[in-house]
Design a protein around this motif. Structure first.
Motif, PDB file in Angstrom:
ATOM      1  N   LEU A 190      -3.306   0.496  -5.648  1.00  0.00           N
ATOM      2  CA  LEU A 190      -4.061   0.903  -4.449  1.00  0.00           C
ATOM      3  C   LEU A 190      -5.440   0.245  -4.409  1.00  0.00           C
ATOM      4  CD1 LEU A 190      -3.303   4.725  -4.072  1.00  0.00           C
ATOM      5  CD2 LEU A 190      -2.651   2.888  -2.511  1.00  0.00           C
ATOM      6  N   LEU A 191      -6.043   0.152  -5.596  1.00  0.00           N
ATOM      7  CA  LEU A 191      -7.375  -0.466  -5.675  1.00  0.00           C
ATOM      8  C   LEU A 191      -7.299  -1.954  -5.313  1.00  0.00           C
ATOM      9  CD1 LEU A 191     -10.057   0.762  -6.348  1.00  0.00           C
ATOM     10  CD2 LEU A 191      -9.803  -0.007  -8.705  1.00  0.00           C
ATOM     11  N   PRO A 197      -2.545   3.929  -8.804  1.00  0.00           N
ATOM     12  CA  PRO A 197      -3.973   3.772  -8.497  1.00  0.00           C
ATOM     13  C   PRO A 197      -4.485   2.339  -8.653  1.00  0.00           C
ATOM     14  CG  PRO A 197      -3.640   5.767  -9.766  1.00  0.00           C
ATOM     15  CD  PRO A 197      -2.320   5.043  -9.739  1.00  0.00           C
ATOM     16  N   ASP A 239     -13.337   6.661  -2.179  1.00  0.00           N
ATOM     17  CA  ASP A 239     -11.949   6.258  -2.435  1.00  0.00           C
ATOM     18  C   ASP A 239     -11.781   5.817  -3.885  1.00  0.00           C
ATOM     19  OD1 ASP A 239     -11.839   6.671   0.222  1.00  0.00           O
ATOM     20  OD2 ASP A 239     -11.282   4.645   0.804  1.00  0.00           O
ATOM     21  N   LYS A 269      -6.647  -2.300  -1.678  1.00  0.00           N
ATOM     22  CA  LYS A 269      -7.866  -1.978  -0.922  1.00  0.00           C
ATOM     23  C   LYS A 269      -8.805  -3.178  -0.876  1.00  0.00           C
ATOM     24  CE  LYS A 269     -10.916   1.900  -0.282  1.00  0.00           C
ATOM     25  NZ  LYS A 269     -10.394   2.104   1.054  1.00  0.00           N
ATOM     26  N   TYR A 301       2.417   1.708  -3.539  1.00  0.00           N
ATOM     27  CA  TYR A 301       1.476   2.226  -4.544  1.00  0.00           C
ATOM     28  C   TYR A 301       1.057   3.664  -4.235  1.00  0.00           C
ATOM     29  CZ  TYR A 301       1.217  -2.518  -6.326  1.00  0.00           C
ATOM     30  OH  TYR A 301       1.539  -3.737  -6.860  1.00  0.00           O
ATOM     31  N   HIS A 302       0.995   3.983  -2.959  1.00  0.00           N
ATOM     32  CA  HIS A 302       0.679   5.364  -2.588  1.00  0.00           C
ATOM     33  C   HIS A 302       1.811   6.286  -3.034  1.00  0.00           C
ATOM     34  CE1 HIS A 302      -0.416   8.923  -0.320  1.00  0.00           C
ATOM     35  NE2 HIS A 302      -1.570   8.372   0.011  1.00  0.00           N
ATOM     36  N   ILE A 309      -9.415   7.478  -6.942  1.00  0.00           N
ATOM     37  CA  ILE A 309      -8.399   6.639  -7.588  1.00  0.00           C
ATOM     38  C   ILE A 309      -8.681   6.578  -9.097  1.00  0.00           C
ATOM     39  CG2 ILE A 309      -7.633   4.237  -7.808  1.00  0.00           C
ATOM     40  CD1 ILE A 309      -7.988   4.002  -4.741  1.00  0.00           C
ATOM     41  N   ARG A 340       0.837  -1.208   0.000  1.00  0.00           N
ATOM     42  CA  ARG A 340       0.000   0.000   0.000  1.00  0.00           C
ATOM     43  C   ARG A 340       0.872   1.259   0.000  1.00  0.00           C
ATOM     44  NH1 ARG A 340      -3.670   1.148   4.689  1.00  0.00           N
ATOM     45  NH2 ARG A 340      -4.760   2.902   3.787  1.00  0.00           N
ATOM     46  N   THR A 388       1.611   6.856  -6.736  1.00  0.00           N
ATOM     47  CA  THR A 388       0.514   7.766  -7.057  1.00  0.00           C
ATOM     48  C   THR A 388       0.886   9.209  -6.704  1.00  0.00           C
ATOM     49  OG1 THR A 388      -1.026   5.988  -6.543  1.00  0.00           O
ATOM     50  CG2 THR A 388      -1.957   8.201  -6.677  1.00  0.00           C
TER      51      THR A 388
END
Ligand code: SF4
Ligand code: SF4
Length: 369
Positions: A276-277, A273, A296, A280, A221-222, A300, A218, A225
């Protein structure tokens, strides 16, 4: 005392946690909580925006469900955090955009794209819209540069004002004086903590997933982004500098600085993104604010679409598809700008402000020791 169920629940949990203090080494939330005995709504909003939702405190907690204390700090703070976005939105009349956020952002984006396509068709000869244009100034044969600069300048200015007003309301509510935002040491510490996502590591092991195995994906990927977004912003700023101060018009060659930065940033905004998806979806639903899942995903998706349409425009800019691709890309970017103050984008601002306050509190405690 508190206006919402989420705030009342956060107050109860912070009172339990303040007696326990087992999690004080996990992140900034628990040390900040320990500096207080009671929790006003502003304090809870501050703590909620300090939380990075790594969920370590849920899995480490001996009082989490099925214990009767029912302690679920990550989910409760996520709910308080999402409510705070709506509470601080400016102008307040538009705060309702946070209620059905995914639907609102989808409709606004579809309208913006449709308006740009219709505008191109209405104001240009079809031969120009579907023609091939190359060389400096090619984009401006479809839309004059001054019109583009005026539209996007106004949208960007509106976003900055609305975001600034929201930040001002947050800052006042948590009871911080304006001077704190001018303290170089607190600002620098917050920039380092935000830039490294220091508190998105579950106390060092990473974020917890549904299988209770912590990973750092996470965070990765953050980073992709966030830094992808910054690179795209830098690319646009340098292109503006080229246009106004050097007299060089877009589109630029593949090897030119705005294109290189835009491609690198664009790739970050494609991979980040999506990652992140996926991350998530792999997370345990019990620690998430499921009601705000759409908010969210909408944010994204907006970042992903901005990058995708920009890269497609770059690849096909010397073909007859350029006109339509330019209209779609401009529509998406325009929509991103005007929805920024009513989207998950605000989490970055409030979290940064919370980190500034936390840095200041830590310095004051260190100075008094
Ligand atoms: S989350 Fe649980 S273990 Fe951690 S401080 Fe609170 S009550 Fe204690
Ligand atoms: S979820 Fe993570 S960041 Fe949030 S309070 Fe718990 S340990 Fe801290």
């Amino acid at each position: 005392m508190h206006a919402t169920d989420a705030l009342r629940e956060a107050d109860r949990l912070m009172t339990v946690c303040n007696s326990c203090r087992y999690c004080e080494g996990l992140c900034a939330v628990f040390p900040a909580m320990e500096m207080r005995r009671t929790f006003a709504s502003g304090d809870l909003n501050y703590l909620a925006n300090l939380c990075h939702n790594c969920s370590a405190c849920y899995y480490d907690c001996q009082f989490s469900p099925p214990h009767e204390f029912d302690v679920n700090v990550p989910r409760t703070l996520a709910q308080v955090r999402a409510d705070s976005y709506k509470a601080y939105a400016w102008p307040p009349a538009l705060a309702g955009a946070f209620d059905r956020n995914a639907l609102t952002i989808s409709v606004v984006t579809a309208l913006c794209v449709a308006l740009f396509i219709l505008g191109f068709v209405a104001f240009q000869d079809p031969a120009v819209v579907f023609g091939t244009h190359t060389g400096p100034g090619a984009f401006y044969r479809l839309m004059p540069h001054n019109t583009m600069a005026l539209l996007f300048g106004a949208a960007f200015l509106y976003a900055i004002v609305a975001l600034g007003m929201g930040l001002r309301r947050f800052w006042r509510d948590i009871g911080e004086p304006v001077d704190t935002l001018r303290e170089p040491q607190s600002l620098w510490q917050a920039m380092k903590d935000a830039g490294r996502l220091r508190y998105l590591d579950g106390g060092g092991v990473g974020c917890m997933n549904e299988d209770e195995r912590p990973t750092d994906t996470r965070k990765l990927y953050h980073h992709l982004t966030f830094y992808g977004f910054l690179l795209c912003f830098a690319a646009t700023s340098i292109a503006t500098f080229y246009h106004y101060l050097v007299g060089r018009e877009a589109p630029y060659a593949w090897y030119d600085v705005p294109v290189v930065l835009g491609v690198l940033g664009g790739l970050g905004l494609l991979i980040g993104p999506v990652g992140l998806l996926i991350a998530k979806r792999r997370r345990d639903r019990v620690v998430q604010d499921e009601v705000r899942f759409g908010m969210d995903v909408a944010f994204i998706a907006m970042l992903f679409l901005t990058s995708l349409t920009g890269l497609l425009l770059l690849v096909f800019r010397a073909t007859p598809a350029m006109g339509v691709l330019l209209a779609v890309h401009l529509g998406v970017v325009f929509s991103l700008f005007i929805t920024m103050p009513y989207s998950k984008f605000v989490h970055g601002l409030y979290r940064f402000a919370a980190l500034v306050r936390y840095a200041r509190e830590r310095r004051m405690i260190a100075a008094s020791d």
